[in-house]
Design an enzyme around this catalytic site. Structure first.
Site, short mmCIF file in Angstrom:
data_model
loop_
_atom_site.label_atom_id
_atom_site.label_comp_id
_atom_site.label_asym_id
_atom_site.label_seq_id
_atom_site.Cartn_x
_atom_site.Cartn_y
_atom_site.Cartn_z
N SER A 13 0.83 -1.21 0.00
CA SER A 13 0.00 0.00 0.00
C SER A 13 0.87 1.26 0.00
O SER A 13 0.50 2.27 -0.62
CB SER A 13 -0.97 0.00 1.19
OG SER A 13 -0.29 0.12 2.41
N MET A 88 11.12 -6.72 4.27
CA MET A 88 11.25 -7.41 5.56
C MET A 88 12.66 -7.91 5.88
O MET A 88 12.85 -8.60 6.87
CB MET A 88 10.26 -8.59 5.63
CG MET A 88 8.80 -8.15 5.51
SD MET A 88 8.34 -6.88 6.71
CE MET A 88 8.15 -7.91 8.17
N LEU A 90 16.80 -7.02 6.61
CA LEU A 90 17.76 -5.97 6.97
C LEU A 90 18.85 -5.93 5.89
O LEU A 90 19.41 -6.97 5.55
CB LEU A 90 18.37 -6.33 8.33
CG LEU A 90 19.10 -5.24 9.09
CD1 LEU A 90 18.16 -4.09 9.42
CD2 LEU A 90 19.69 -5.82 10.38
N ASN A 111 13.50 4.54 4.46
CA ASN A 111 12.56 3.54 4.97
C ASN A 111 11.41 4.22 5.72
O ASN A 111 11.58 5.31 6.27
CB ASN A 111 13.30 2.60 5.94
CG ASN A 111 12.41 1.49 6.48
OD1 ASN A 111 11.63 0.88 5.74
ND2 ASN A 111 12.53 1.21 7.77
N HIS A 113 8.84 3.44 8.90
CA HIS A 113 8.65 2.52 10.03
C HIS A 113 7.41 2.93 10.81
O HIS A 113 7.25 4.10 11.16
CB HIS A 113 9.89 2.55 10.94
CG HIS A 113 9.77 1.57 12.07
ND1 HIS A 113 9.89 0.21 11.87
CD2 HIS A 113 9.50 1.74 13.38
CE1 HIS A 113 9.70 -0.42 13.03
NE2 HIS A 113 9.46 0.49 13.96
C1 GRF Z 1 3.91 -0.68 6.75
O1 GRF Z 1 3.24 -0.58 7.98
C2 GRF Z 1 5.31 -0.14 6.84
O2 GRF Z 1 5.45 0.94 7.71
C3 GRF Z 1 6.05 -1.33 7.40
O3 GRF Z 1 5.49 -2.43 6.74
C4 GRF Z 1 4.14 -2.13 6.36
C5 GRF Z 1 4.04 -2.34 4.89
O4 GRF Z 1 2.74 -2.14 4.42
N1 GRF Z 1 7.48 -1.16 7.24
P1 GRF Z 1 2.47 -2.03 2.86
O5 GRF Z 1 3.08 -3.28 2.22
O6 GRF Z 1 3.11 -0.78 2.37
O7 GRF Z 1 0.98 -2.01 2.70
#
Ligand code: GRF
Length: 204
Positions: A13, A88, A90, A111, A113
């Site tokens: 998203s 996902m 590092l 990034n 977070h």
């Molecule tokens: C989001 O909450 C982002 O902050 C985190 O992982 C999630 C990814 O959501 N790092 P999407 O795939 O962008 O919908």
């Protein structure tokens, strides 16, 4: 033209929000989406917007081999900046070094977070923030360094945790903020690239 890649492992998203925002800028191009998950929702967004995508799964590769494959793909697309959007894994110091910008004195990797860093680094940040005894959480956009969610902060904003919240409602509120902040950082990057004044990137 500055070519940007998005690295994402899941739903996508944030990638979608970035792709849509990038259409406003003539000098920024989201040229590539890389995912390490063949089932990632982000692939659909790439297809919908005719953006090249690469599925590079780790499988039995070592971390170094996996990153090397990703790097080759990024370099073949002449990528200059990377936005991580729910990626996902590092990234290793060797990988980050390739995108170090001497003039900017940061990596050209950004990034998002879902917490008010330095609170709740790492996985399951929404869940842990929701369980914590505080009436807010937040979203942070930051440069990537070799640590886990430790790089210099570009922008962060709080959102509230309400008394009658469910985890679902809480996450939704946070995600709405993510979709506002990340495209804004892209917009500021666009201005920064035109003017080369670092303050612009931070000024939201
Ligand atoms: C989001 O909450 C982002 O902050 C985190 O992982 C999630 C990814 O959501 N790092 P999407 O795939 O962008 O919908």
């Amino acid at each position: 033209m500055t070519n940007i890649a998005i690295l994402a492992s899941g739903r996508g998203s944030n990638a979608k929000a970035l792709i849509e925002k990038a259409k406003e800028f003539n000098n920024l191009n989201i040229a590539l989406i890389v995912t390490d998950n063949k089932d990632a929702g982000v692939i659909e967004h790439a297809k919908n917007h005719q953006i090249d995508f690469a599925i590079i799964e780790k499988l039995s590769l070592s971390k170094a081999e996996h990153e090397q494959k990703i790097l080759e793909t990024l370099l073949s697309h002449n990528i200059q900046w990377i936005f991580l959007a729910g990626y996902m894994k590092l990234l290793s110091p060797d990988f980050i070094k390739v995108f170090y910008d001497a003039e900017f004195k940061q990596s050209r990797i950004i990034n998002i977070h879902p917490a008010y860093l330095p609170e709740f680094t790492g996985l399951k940040a929404y869940e842990r923030a929701f369980a914590a005894d505080q009436d807010y959480s937040g979203i942070t956009v930051h440069f990537v360094d070799a640590g886990m969610d430790t790089g210099p902060i570009i922008v962060q904003e709080k959102f509230e945790k309400r008394k009658d919240d469910t985890l679902e409602k809480f996450k939704k509120r946070g995600l709405n903020l993510e979709h506002k902040l990340y495209p804004k950082v892209l917009e500021n990057l666009n201005h920064y690239l035109a003017k080369k004044d670092r303050r612009i990137l931070y000024a939201l």
